[in-house]
Enzyme design. Structure first.
Site, PDB file in Angstrom:
ATOM      1  N   HIS A 170      95.834  62.769 108.192  1.00 15.86           N
ATOM      2  CA  HIS A 170      95.180  63.816 107.401  1.00 15.86           C
ATOM      3  C   HIS A 170      93.761  64.069 107.912  1.00 15.86           C
ATOM      4  O   HIS A 170      93.206  63.257 108.649  1.00 15.86           O
ATOM      5  CB  HIS A 170      95.097  63.407 105.923  1.00 15.86           C
ATOM      6  CG  HIS A 170      96.393  63.580 105.194  1.00 15.86           C
ATOM      7  ND1 HIS A 170      97.342  62.596 105.141  1.00 15.86           N
ATOM      8  CD2 HIS A 170      96.898  64.643 104.497  1.00 15.86           C
ATOM      9  CE1 HIS A 170      98.384  63.025 104.434  1.00 15.86           C
ATOM     10  NE2 HIS A 170      98.146  64.272 104.041  1.00 15.86           N
ATOM     11  N   LYS A 201      89.781  63.531 103.480  1.00 13.23           N
ATOM     12  CA  LYS A 201      90.710  62.957 102.489  1.00 13.23           C
ATOM     13  C   LYS A 201      90.182  61.609 101.982  1.00 13.23           C
ATOM     14  O   LYS A 201      89.778  60.762 102.777  1.00 13.23           O
ATOM     15  CB  LYS A 201      92.110  62.799 103.092  1.00 13.23           C
ATOM     16  CG  LYS A 201      93.132  62.312 102.067  1.00 13.23           C
ATOM     17  CD  LYS A 201      94.550  62.641 102.454  1.00 13.23           C
ATOM     18  CE  LYS A 201      95.558  62.149 101.415  1.00 13.23           C
ATOM     19  NZ  LYS A 201      95.410  62.822 100.109  1.00 13.23           N
TER      20      LYS A 201
HETATM   21  N1  LIG Z   1     100.569  67.327  95.888  1.00 15.52           N
HETATM   22  C1  LIG Z   1     100.305  68.115  96.945  1.00 15.52           C
HETATM   23  O1  LIG Z   1     101.167  68.870  97.438  1.00 15.52           O
HETATM   24  C2  LIG Z   1      98.931  68.104  97.508  1.00 15.52           C
HETATM   25  C3  LIG Z   1      97.984  67.306  96.939  1.00 15.52           C
HETATM   26  N2  LIG Z   1      96.689  67.364  97.361  1.00 15.52           N
HETATM   27  C4  LIG Z   1      95.746  66.562  96.594  1.00 15.52           C
HETATM   28  O2  LIG Z   1      94.955  67.438  95.788  1.00 15.52           O
HETATM   29  C5  LIG Z   1      93.678  66.848  95.567  1.00 15.52           C
HETATM   30  C6  LIG Z   1      92.583  67.829  95.958  1.00 15.52           C
HETATM   31  O3  LIG Z   1      92.639  68.052  97.347  1.00 15.52           O
HETATM   32  P1  LIG Z   1      91.619  69.062  98.060  1.00 15.52           P
HETATM   33  O4  LIG Z   1      91.724  70.420  97.451  1.00 15.52           O
HETATM   34  O5  LIG Z   1      91.833  68.886  99.518  1.00 15.52           O
HETATM   35  O6  LIG Z   1      90.230  68.387  97.647  1.00 15.52           O
HETATM   36  P2  LIG Z   1      88.803  69.080  97.459  1.00 15.52           P
HETATM   37  O7  LIG Z   1      87.818  67.962  97.417  1.00 15.52           O
HETATM   38  O8  LIG Z   1      88.628  70.170  98.465  1.00 15.52           O
HETATM   39  O9  LIG Z   1      88.915  69.763  96.015  1.00 15.52           O
HETATM   40  C7  LIG Z   1      88.891  69.067  94.808  1.00 15.52           C
HETATM   41  C8  LIG Z   1      88.159  69.943  93.812  1.00 15.52           C
HETATM   42  O10 LIG Z   1      88.268  69.355  92.516  1.00 15.52           O
HETATM   43  C9  LIG Z   1      87.032  69.512  91.866  1.00 15.52           C
HETATM   44  N3  LIG Z   1      86.887  68.557  90.779  1.00 15.52           N
HETATM   45  C10 LIG Z   1      86.751  67.215  90.854  1.00 15.52           C
HETATM   46  N4  LIG Z   1      86.562  66.703  89.617  1.00 15.52           N
HETATM   47  C11 LIG Z   1      86.604  67.746  88.760  1.00 15.52           C
HETATM   48  C12 LIG Z   1      86.451  67.863  87.335  1.00 15.52           C
HETATM   49  N5  LIG Z   1      86.216  66.803  86.572  1.00 15.52           N
HETATM   50  N6  LIG Z   1      86.550  69.100  86.789  1.00 15.52           N
HETATM   51  C13 LIG Z   1      86.791  70.189  87.556  1.00 15.52           C
HETATM   52  N7  LIG Z   1      86.921  70.139  88.904  1.00 15.52           N
HETATM   53  C14 LIG Z   1      86.820  68.919  89.487  1.00 15.52           C
HETATM   54  C15 LIG Z   1      85.981  69.315  92.972  1.00 15.52           C
HETATM   55  O11 LIG Z   1      84.719  69.843  92.603  1.00 15.52           O
HETATM   56  C16 LIG Z   1      86.651  70.063  94.120  1.00 15.52           C
HETATM   57  O12 LIG Z   1      86.283  71.431  94.136  1.00 15.52           O
HETATM   58  C17 LIG Z   1      93.673  65.533  96.354  1.00 15.52           C
HETATM   59  O13 LIG Z   1      94.043  64.485  95.486  1.00 15.52           O
HETATM   60  C18 LIG Z   1      94.753  65.769  97.402  1.00 15.52           C
HETATM   61  O14 LIG Z   1      95.310  64.599  97.908  1.00 15.52           O
HETATM   62  C19 LIG Z   1      96.291  68.177  98.364  1.00 15.52           C
HETATM   63  C20 LIG Z   1      97.202  68.987  98.985  1.00 15.52           C
HETATM   64  C21 LIG Z   1      98.600  68.999  98.630  1.00 15.52           C
HETATM   65  O1  LIG Z   2      94.654  65.549 100.680  1.00 15.33           O
HETATM   66  C1  LIG Z   2      95.417  66.330 101.306  1.00 15.33           C
HETATM   67  O2  LIG Z   2      94.987  67.201 102.070  1.00 15.33           O
HETATM   68  C2  LIG Z   2      96.863  66.208 101.084  1.00 15.33           C
HETATM   69  N1  LIG Z   2      97.251  65.412 100.141  1.00 15.33           N
HETATM   70  C3  LIG Z   2      98.585  65.160  99.749  1.00 15.33           C
HETATM   71  C4  LIG Z   2      98.925  63.719 100.005  1.00 15.33           C
HETATM   72  O3  LIG Z   2      98.121  62.839  99.651  1.00 15.33           O
HETATM   73  O4  LIG Z   2     100.005  63.441 100.523  1.00 15.33           O
HETATM   74  C5  LIG Z   2      99.564  66.150 100.318  1.00 15.33           C
HETATM   75  C6  LIG Z   2      99.251  66.669 101.677  1.00 15.33           C
HETATM   76  O5  LIG Z   2      99.690  65.754 102.632  1.00 15.33           O
HETATM   77  C7  LIG Z   2      97.796  67.051 101.856  1.00 15.33           C
END
Ligand SMILES: NC(=O)C1=CN([C@@H]2O[C@H](COP(=O)(O)OP(=O)(O)OC[C@H]3O[C@@H](n4cnc5c(N)ncnc54)[C@H](O)[C@@H]3O)[C@@H](O)[C@H]2O)C=CC1
Ligand SMILES: O=C(O)C1=N[C@H](C(=O)O)C[C@H](O)C1
Length: 269
Positions: free
Chosen positions: A158, A162
């Site tokens: 990643h 991350k």
């Molecule tokens: N399940 C899936 O398919 C996927 C999961 N993810 C997960 O999603 C999460 C976010 O990933 P990204 O967008 O890359 O991270 P990022 O750091 O770019 O975005 C996270 C956002 O959440 C906000 N945030 C944090 N605490 C908050 C609160 N208490 N209230 C409101 N907003 C809050 C932050 O200010 C930030 O804007 C991670 O846990 C990642 O692993 C990411 C991509 C795919």
């Molecule tokens: O943090 C990410 O970017 C992603 N998080 C998810 C994970 O923890 O697997 C999904 C995806 O791989 C991107």
């Protein structure tokens, strides 16, 4: 348009938050009715479309989730574990479907989601893409067909920002392998080897994490036997795959009974 389900995006200024805003507004299947960010975020009080550098979307970013959730049929949440458990209780209070993409959830977080799911629909998955969920099913089947002479390793890569490891996807794939093999992942899991580790324990399921640059997400499940190897691989090149899956989950959740669901339920896999 007024009849379409209203969706709130939490963590709207994040990598996934922005992708969700774009996906929802372009979908023609749902309305964006709210955007939530944490206190101190520079986007607070601004129109989310303008904050993203485009046209106004008529949605102001707020740090007050409950009034936003009360206007919505679904909340899509890709933030952080501590935030997600708070949002779960509030979404349940508002009777909105809660789609959880946040990873790094510990057993205590899952217990809070279970409690909220007594009153509301929660759909949670470490990866919302069709491809990864298919890969998990394939992993389960391959693991069921092979014995412990085949070593199973999950290798993920990643981007440098991350914060959690192994990734939520890697854990999903490890869980699928463990289920296929008929063992508990907690007992078989070996993560982050370093130093004189000794020989590999038969039947263990290993995890390795690479972090660098702007890698969106890559996952290999390696089955290593004597004289041959099988590698099942998924490569994500664009975050739209996660946003499309999350929107699909939010729409699928409408009219479901309260409880915990995952993307396998949504996709019927
Ligand atoms: N399940 C899936 O398919 C996927 C999961 N993810 C997960 O999603 C999460 C976010 O990933 P990204 O967008 O890359 O991270 P990022 O750091 O770019 O975005 C996270 C956002 O959440 C906000 N945030 C944090 N605490 C908050 C609160 N208490 N209230 C409101 N907003 C809050 C932050 O200010 C930030 O804007 C991670 O846990 C990642 O692993 C990411 C991509 C795919
Ligand atoms: O943090 C990410 O970017 C992603 N998080 C998810 C994970 O923890 O697997 C999904 C995806 O791989 C991107």
């Amino acid at each position: 348009m007024e009849n379409l389900p209203g969706i709130v995006v939490t963590g709207a200024s994040g990598r996934m938050g922005q992708m969700l805003v774009k996906t929802i507004t372009a979908s023609g299947k749902a309305r964006l009715v709210g955007c939530v960010e944490r206190a101190g975020n520079p986007w607070l009080g601004r129109d989310v479309g303008e904050a993203m550098g485009g046209a106004a979307l008529g949605v102001t970013v707020t740090d007050d989730p409950l009034p936003a959730f009360a206007r919505a049929q679904a909340v899509i949440d890709f933030t952080a574990p501590a935030a997600t458990v708070e949002f779960a209780a509030l979404a349940a209070q508002a009777r909105a479907v809660h789609v959880v993409g946040t990873t790094g959830l510990e057993p205590a977080h899952h217990a809070r989601l279970d409690a909220a799911a007594r009153h509301a629909v929660i759909i949670q998955a470490g990866n919302m893409s069709l491809g990864v969920n298919l890969l998990a099913r394939m992993t389960q089947k391959v693991a069921a067909a092979l014995d412990a002479d085949w070593d199973i390793e999950v290798i993920e890569a990643h981007h440098r920002m991350k914060v959690d490891a192994p990734s939520g996807t890697a854990l999903m794939l490890g869980q699928a392998a463990a289920e296929g093999r008929g063992v508990a992942l907690e007992a078989a899991k070996v993560s982050g080897r370093d130093g004189i580790t000794g020989a590999r324990e038969r039947g263990s399921i290993g995890f390795s994490a690479v972090r660098g640059g702007d890698i969106v997400g890559e996952h290999d499940v390696l089955f290593a036997g004597e004289g041959e190897r099988i590698i099942l691989r998924h490569v994500a090149t664009d975050r739209t795959i996660f946003a499309r899956g999350a929107l699909r989950a939010a729409l699928w959740g409408q009219g479901q009974k309260p409880g915990r669901y995952d993307m396998m339920d949504v996709l019927g896999l």
